[in-house]
Design a protein around this motif. Structure first.
Motif, short mmCIF file in Angstrom:
data_model
loop_
_atom_site.label_atom_id
_atom_site.label_comp_id
_atom_site.label_asym_id
_atom_site.label_seq_id
_atom_site.Cartn_x
_atom_site.Cartn_y
_atom_site.Cartn_z
N ASP A 1 -1.70 2.12 -5.65
CA ASP A 1 -0.32 1.62 -5.73
C ASP A 1 -0.16 0.87 -7.05
O ASP A 1 -1.15 0.37 -7.61
CB ASP A 1 -0.03 0.68 -4.55
N GLY B 1 1.42 -5.36 9.00
CA GLY B 1 1.34 -4.78 7.66
C GLY B 1 0.01 -5.14 7.02
O GLY B 1 -0.10 -5.18 5.79
N GLU C 1 -4.47 2.81 10.40
CA GLU C 1 -5.18 2.67 11.69
C GLU C 1 -5.31 4.05 12.34
O GLU C 1 -4.63 5.00 11.97
CB GLU C 1 -4.40 1.72 12.62
N THR D 1 -2.06 -14.23 3.96
CA THR D 1 -3.36 -14.91 4.10
C THR D 1 -3.56 -15.93 2.98
O THR D 1 -4.22 -16.94 3.16
CB THR D 1 -4.53 -13.89 4.05
N GLY E 1 1.54 -9.72 7.77
CA GLY E 1 0.96 -9.05 6.59
C GLY E 1 2.08 -8.63 5.66
O GLY E 1 2.66 -7.56 5.81
N ALA F 1 -1.36 -15.82 8.09
CA ALA F 1 -1.60 -14.59 8.86
C ALA F 1 -2.75 -14.70 9.85
O ALA F 1 -2.77 -14.01 10.86
CB ALA F 1 -1.84 -13.42 7.90
N ASN G 1 0.67 -2.05 -7.74
CA ASN G 1 0.20 -3.44 -7.76
C ASN G 1 -1.33 -3.56 -7.66
O ASN G 1 -1.87 -4.66 -7.61
CB ASN G 1 0.85 -4.23 -6.61
N GLN H 1 0.20 0.40 11.26
CA GLN H 1 0.54 1.34 10.18
C GLN H 1 -0.49 2.47 10.09
O GLN H 1 -1.47 2.51 10.84
CB GLN H 1 0.66 0.58 8.85
N ILE I 1 3.75 -2.72 2.30
CA ILE I 1 4.56 -2.21 3.41
C ILE I 1 5.32 -3.36 4.08
O ILE I 1 6.52 -3.27 4.33
CB ILE I 1 3.67 -1.45 4.43
N GLN J 1 4.85 6.77 -1.74
CA GLN J 1 3.94 6.24 -0.73
C GLN J 1 4.32 4.86 -0.22
O GLN J 1 4.13 4.55 0.95
CB GLN J 1 2.50 6.22 -1.30
#
Ligand code: NAD
Length: 343
Positions: A175, A88, A115, A35, A9, A54, A177, A112, A13, A307
């Motif tokens: 974020d 990630g 979860e 992915t 991933g 992925a 993005n 991360q 992160i 973050q």
């Protein structure tokens, strides 16, 4: 021998953890995964990472080939080579990957903060739970907000035992993005129930704070950082200088002054740009020096959390703990910090 790390991933992160692993001298990135064959996948290959699909779906390899992005296979083609996987993937997918991929392939894995604590053996923060996570197989590096809180509560606890902590979290909406999430014109209590889940999340790392920490949170229209206001009651009659001294001694915390122009999170991020940090990352927890005050055994302070990057060095120390590469948490922290240029 260097530890073989697979990043499953390659998002906000994952890409940062990959770059942080790549600069350590005791570990290496054996592959990253995506992915979709998008620009991030292309950039990963241009950076020299081996790219994998992925999900264990061979049909998807074609999509990457059609987009002209060289891909080495699916995650299942590389998993056996890995000493550890850093997951990630988006929130909740990490747990699915744990059950469907990591456990059946008997590979250690770091999940991360999206979860749940109950789905892994323990929750990681380098200062508090490095020793507990030593040699374990499935660990979660806690979220950005929880990491920030764990760092400052460690610094405070070094001066005097914490009796009670009250925290108000002002969370970034999305974020940089992210072109889907809001709000763009509102302050949203989230969760609207008090206490919020952030307190129990800190307790997953610091069980001693059970029943002593209470948090509430709102989301505001900003993308740059989170901001926290803390009120922490302690046992001893300590001074403001005692708190500042301990903050300065604690790794991965820096102080800034509004007087120097650090009047907002925007200015802190500008500093990240000016000092040439990759992706303007501020991996350190940032405390506003003027905000630190002590009144009648109660500490007040304000802090900012970047973050996207605060958890990245924690992932590196978590790798060292789980693979038993270093048994002294401070040595691991120092090694990680030095390689990443963290203050
Ligand atoms: P992201 O959306 O930026 O990246 C997720 C990546 O995972 C994408 O590249 C996506 O293609 C890939 N992916 C999708 N499905 C996958 C699958 N089945 N297996 C493997 N990879 C898959 O997400 P993010 O912000 O990097 O968040 C990842 C985790 O980190 C979440 O648990 C999140 O809660 C946590 N976290 C995020 C932040 C943050 O501010 N972004 C901070 C701390 C912790």
């Amino acid at each position: 021998m260097s530890a073989k790390v697979l990043i499953n991933g390659y998002g906000s992160i994952g890409k940062r953890v990959a770059d942080a692993v790549a600069v350590q001298d005791d570990m290496e990135v054996i592959g990253v995964s995506k992915t979709k064959p998008d620009f991030e996948a292309r950039l990963a290959v241009e950076k020299g990472y081996k790219l994998f699909v992925a999900v264990p779906d061979r049909e998807r390899i074609k999509l990457f080939e059609e987009a002209g992005i060289p891909v080495e296979g699916t995650i299942l083609d590389v998993i056996e080579e890995a000493d550890i996987v850093v997951d990630g993937a988006p929130k909740k997918i990490g747990k699915q990957n744990l059950e469907n991929i990591y456990k059946p392939n008997k590979v250690k894995a770091i999940l991360q903060g999206g979860e749940k604590a109950k789905d892994v053996e323990d929750s990681f923060n380098a200062l508090w739970s490095f020793d507990r996570c030593y040699g374990k197989d499935y660990i979660r590096v806690v979220s950005c907000n929880t990491t920030g809180l764990c760092r400052i509560l460690y610094a405070i606890n070094e001066v005097s035992n914490i009796k009670k902590a009250r925290v108000v979290l002002v969370r970034r909406a999305a974020d940089p993005n992210d072109d889907k999430t809001g709000p763009i014109n509102a302050i949203t209590p989230n969760p609207v129930t008090v206490p919020s889940h952030h307190g129990p999340d800190v307790v997953s790392v610091v069980p001693e704070l059970e029943g002593k920490i209470l948090t509430s949170a709102v989301i505001v229209p900003t993308t740059l950082m989170h901001q926290h206001t803390l009120m922490v009651e302690v046992d001893d009659n300590i001074s403001r200088e005692d708190v500042l001294d301990s903050i300065l001694k604690t790794p991965r915390i820096i102080t800034v002054k509004a007087e120097d122009g650090f009047t907002s999170t925007a200015k802190i991020i500008e500093y990240g740009r000016d000092i040439g940090r990759l992706r303007y990352d501020i991996n350190e927890l940032v405390i506003w020096e003027e905000s630190v005050n002590v009144l009648d055994r109660e500490i007040f302070l304000m802090q900012a959390v970047h973050q996207e990057s605060i958890v990245v060095p924690e992932n590196i120390d978590c790798i060292r703990a789980m693979l038993q590469m270093e048994d002294d948490k401070f040595k691991s922290i120092e090694k990680t910090n030095k390689a990443m240029g963290i203050k």
